[in-house]
Design an enzyme around this catalytic site. Sequence first.
Site, PDB file in Angstrom:
ATOM      1  N   GLU A  99      23.707   6.154 -34.256  1.00  0.00           N
ATOM      2  CA  GLU A  99      23.017   5.080 -34.958  1.00  0.00           C
ATOM      3  C   GLU A  99      21.378   5.755 -35.258  1.00  0.00           C
ATOM      4  O   GLU A  99      21.182   6.718 -34.738  1.00  0.00           O
ATOM      5  CB  GLU A  99      22.737   3.735 -34.191  1.00  0.00           C
ATOM      6  CG  GLU A  99      23.886   2.986 -33.727  1.00  0.00           C
ATOM      7  CD  GLU A  99      23.777   1.629 -33.304  1.00  0.00           C
ATOM      8  OE1 GLU A  99      22.669   1.164 -33.694  1.00  0.00           O
ATOM      9  OE2 GLU A  99      24.705   1.226 -32.642  1.00  0.00           O
ATOM     10  N   ASP A 104      23.754   4.084 -29.164  1.00  0.00           N
ATOM     11  CA  ASP A 104      24.031   2.989 -28.434  1.00  0.00           C
ATOM     12  C   ASP A 104      25.314   2.881 -27.426  1.00  0.00           C
ATOM     13  O   ASP A 104      26.204   2.477 -28.076  1.00  0.00           O
ATOM     14  CB  ASP A 104      23.947   1.860 -29.477  1.00  0.00           C
ATOM     15  CG  ASP A 104      23.950   0.456 -28.985  1.00  0.00           C
ATOM     16  OD1 ASP A 104      23.457   0.326 -27.781  1.00  0.00           O
ATOM     17  OD2 ASP A 104      24.583  -0.531 -29.473  1.00  0.00           O
ATOM     18  N   HIS A 118      32.283   1.246 -40.761  1.00  0.00           N
ATOM     19  CA  HIS A 118      32.417   1.045 -39.348  1.00  0.00           C
ATOM     20  C   HIS A 118      32.918  -0.424 -39.364  1.00  0.00           C
ATOM     21  O   HIS A 118      34.061  -0.517 -38.513  1.00  0.00           O
ATOM     22  CB  HIS A 118      31.160   1.214 -38.725  1.00  0.00           C
ATOM     23  CG  HIS A 118      30.976   0.617 -37.362  1.00  0.00           C
ATOM     24  ND1 HIS A 118      31.766   1.481 -36.265  1.00  0.00           N
ATOM     25  CD2 HIS A 118      30.732  -0.565 -36.714  1.00  0.00           C
ATOM     26  CE1 HIS A 118      31.581   0.734 -35.147  1.00  0.00           C
ATOM     27  NE2 HIS A 118      31.007  -0.372 -35.339  1.00  0.00           N
ATOM     28  N   GLN A 139      34.144  -4.210 -23.192  1.00  0.00           N
ATOM     29  CA  GLN A 139      33.522  -4.946 -24.401  1.00  0.00           C
ATOM     30  C   GLN A 139      35.001  -5.677 -24.721  1.00  0.00           C
ATOM     31  O   GLN A 139      34.713  -6.912 -25.345  1.00  0.00           O
ATOM     32  CB  GLN A 139      33.438  -3.966 -25.586  1.00  0.00           C
ATOM     33  CG  GLN A 139      32.868  -4.382 -26.859  1.00  0.00           C
ATOM     34  CD  GLN A 139      32.644  -3.653 -27.855  1.00  0.00           C
ATOM     35  OE1 GLN A 139      32.504  -2.500 -27.784  1.00  0.00           O
ATOM     36  NE2 GLN A 139      32.226  -3.939 -29.218  1.00  0.00           N
ATOM     37  N   ASP A 196      20.491  -5.061 -32.351  1.00  0.00           N
ATOM     38  CA  ASP A 196      21.184  -3.933 -33.031  1.00  0.00           C
ATOM     39  C   ASP A 196      21.967  -4.674 -33.950  1.00  0.00           C
ATOM     40  O   ASP A 196      22.857  -5.480 -33.788  1.00  0.00           O
ATOM     41  CB  ASP A 196      22.098  -3.504 -31.698  1.00  0.00           C
ATOM     42  CG  ASP A 196      22.744  -2.252 -32.133  1.00  0.00           C
ATOM     43  OD1 ASP A 196      22.305  -1.516 -32.956  1.00  0.00           O
ATOM     44  OD2 ASP A 196      23.918  -2.103 -31.755  1.00  0.00           O
ATOM     45  N   LYS A 254      27.210  -3.112 -23.835  1.00  0.00           N
ATOM     46  CA  LYS A 254      26.254  -2.650 -24.564  1.00  0.00           C
ATOM     47  C   LYS A 254      24.872  -2.455 -24.071  1.00  0.00           C
ATOM     48  O   LYS A 254      24.065  -1.708 -24.391  1.00  0.00           O
ATOM     49  CB  LYS A 254      26.361  -3.383 -25.791  1.00  0.00           C
ATOM     50  CG  LYS A 254      27.375  -3.437 -26.394  1.00  0.00           C
ATOM     51  CD  LYS A 254      27.496  -2.623 -27.700  1.00  0.00           C
ATOM     52  CE  LYS A 254      28.662  -2.570 -28.372  1.00  0.00           C
ATOM     53  NZ  LYS A 254      28.862  -1.824 -29.171  1.00  0.00           N
ATOM     54  N   GLU A 303      27.748   5.628 -29.516  1.00  0.00           N
ATOM     55  CA  GLU A 303      27.629   4.858 -31.116  1.00  0.00           C
ATOM     56  C   GLU A 303      26.548   5.719 -31.815  1.00  0.00           C
ATOM     57  O   GLU A 303      25.339   5.620 -31.417  1.00  0.00           O
ATOM     58  CB  GLU A 303      27.426   3.570 -30.946  1.00  0.00           C
ATOM     59  CG  GLU A 303      28.564   2.559 -30.729  1.00  0.00           C
ATOM     60  CD  GLU A 303      28.352   1.224 -31.035  1.00  0.00           C
ATOM     61  OE1 GLU A 303      27.216   0.674 -30.717  1.00  0.00           O
ATOM     62  OE2 GLU A 303      29.406   0.593 -30.731  1.00  0.00           O
ATOM     63  N   THR A 321      26.349   1.305 -35.704  1.00  0.00           N
ATOM     64  CA  THR A 321      27.018   2.782 -35.803  1.00  0.00           C
ATOM     65  C   THR A 321      27.220   3.135 -37.237  1.00  0.00           C
ATOM     66  O   THR A 321      27.745   2.323 -38.105  1.00  0.00           O
ATOM     67  CB  THR A 321      28.610   2.517 -35.234  1.00  0.00           C
ATOM     68  OG1 THR A 321      28.444   1.913 -34.102  1.00  0.00           O
ATOM     69  CG2 THR A 321      29.237   3.787 -34.905  1.00  0.00           C
TER      70      THR A 321
HETATM   71 CA    CA Z   1      25.578  -0.548 -31.560  1.00  0.00          CA
END
Ligand code: CA
Length: 427
Positions: A210, A242, A142, A249, A135, A262, A208, A358
Amino acid sequence: MKITANNPDRKSWLNVVNGCDFPIQNIPFGVFITKDDIITIGTRIGEYAIDLGAFHQLGYFNGIPLTDDIFMQDSLNDFIADGRKTWRLVRNRIADVFDAENKTLRDNPKHREAIIFDVNEVEMLLPIDVGDFTDFYSSKYHAQNVAEIYNLKNGPLQNNWLHMPLGLNQRASSVVVSGTPIKRPYGQTLSKDGTTPVFGPSEKLDMEVETAFVTTAANHFGEPIPVDEAEEYIFGMVLLNDWSSRDVQQWESKPLGPFLSKSFASTISPWIVTLDALEPWRCESPKQEKLLPYLKPKNTANSFDINLNTYLETENGDLNLISESNFKNIYWTMTQQLAHQTINGCNVRAADLFGSGTISGESNKSVGSLFELTWNGEQPIKLKDNSERTYLNNGDNIILRGYCKNDTTRIGFGKCTGKIVPSKKKK
Ligand code: CA
């Protein structure tokens, strides 16, 4: 080889309503299971799912070198491994057979019955057996928002960000297909007063927005892929949500970055739209300066104009449009990402997945996460039913949509959805 499948003037003898994501110019690839429990690789035109296993068996790919069972599989991995020449021959042939002027299949009811299904009567499965999953973190807007929210000391961007596409190695095992319910993860977070670790369901569950690209086998171990060759190895793209747990986090990320926050789930859309189909929407990538030579492409038209709309569907069925972004907002291109991924000699295989990171645009309504939209929960958003959100509630359904449009044609990705459900209580 000419991509005749992209002919904007072509019409199909299968009905396609205006505004549908899947006109005959799309011809994406996916895997589905029929109501008779047969798993096959297929494509889609309008509201029809087309069984390419049966299509091949009945001779419609005659003249194209394909193994007999290439489409009778539960993943696209082998087909993707066949390479770009095969993808083009196959897409061109499908376009030809379903062309309004072509009678061969159109006027053969027996064959039609074996090949064509109502898309609502098949169940879409994960299209690939995901190899490795990277990723990236490639949207400048972002990255700037994240730096600002966390009050990072090195200015709006870390000093390495403009020199290479940063990324992280993600989990392939928890990539799931659109429609799979997402259990709210449990994890370790820091107590509200910031003194002790606590354990429980994540309270800052986020999406997220994406896209991701899927590669074919690209390079041998130890041999980097030059940036100007990288596109040759990209099969196509999907939408990717995602899922991220911001409270987990924040506590776990120092100093190595996200880990369990994640890895619990990433959702992809079921139809892989080929890079060939996206060709009419190729556009200039953002202006970049001071690139090291291995990241500097000869041609700078390496992005694609793909609209990305995200909806939060509440349990009463209200659709709240919460983000309107575009893939072309991405700073680092897919070819730069692939060149960077392999510059150290790391090998890439068929059905590896590469997330964009993102995708946020410049304006507030184009950001791709609730983290940015609510400024890490400080500014709740109001929904149609008058409720407020900082992060996701149980029962919220997140729907990503992606499409390209010009004067003649619109193609799209369909939906990438996931509904948040509570997880069972842990001891
Ligand atoms: Ca991500």
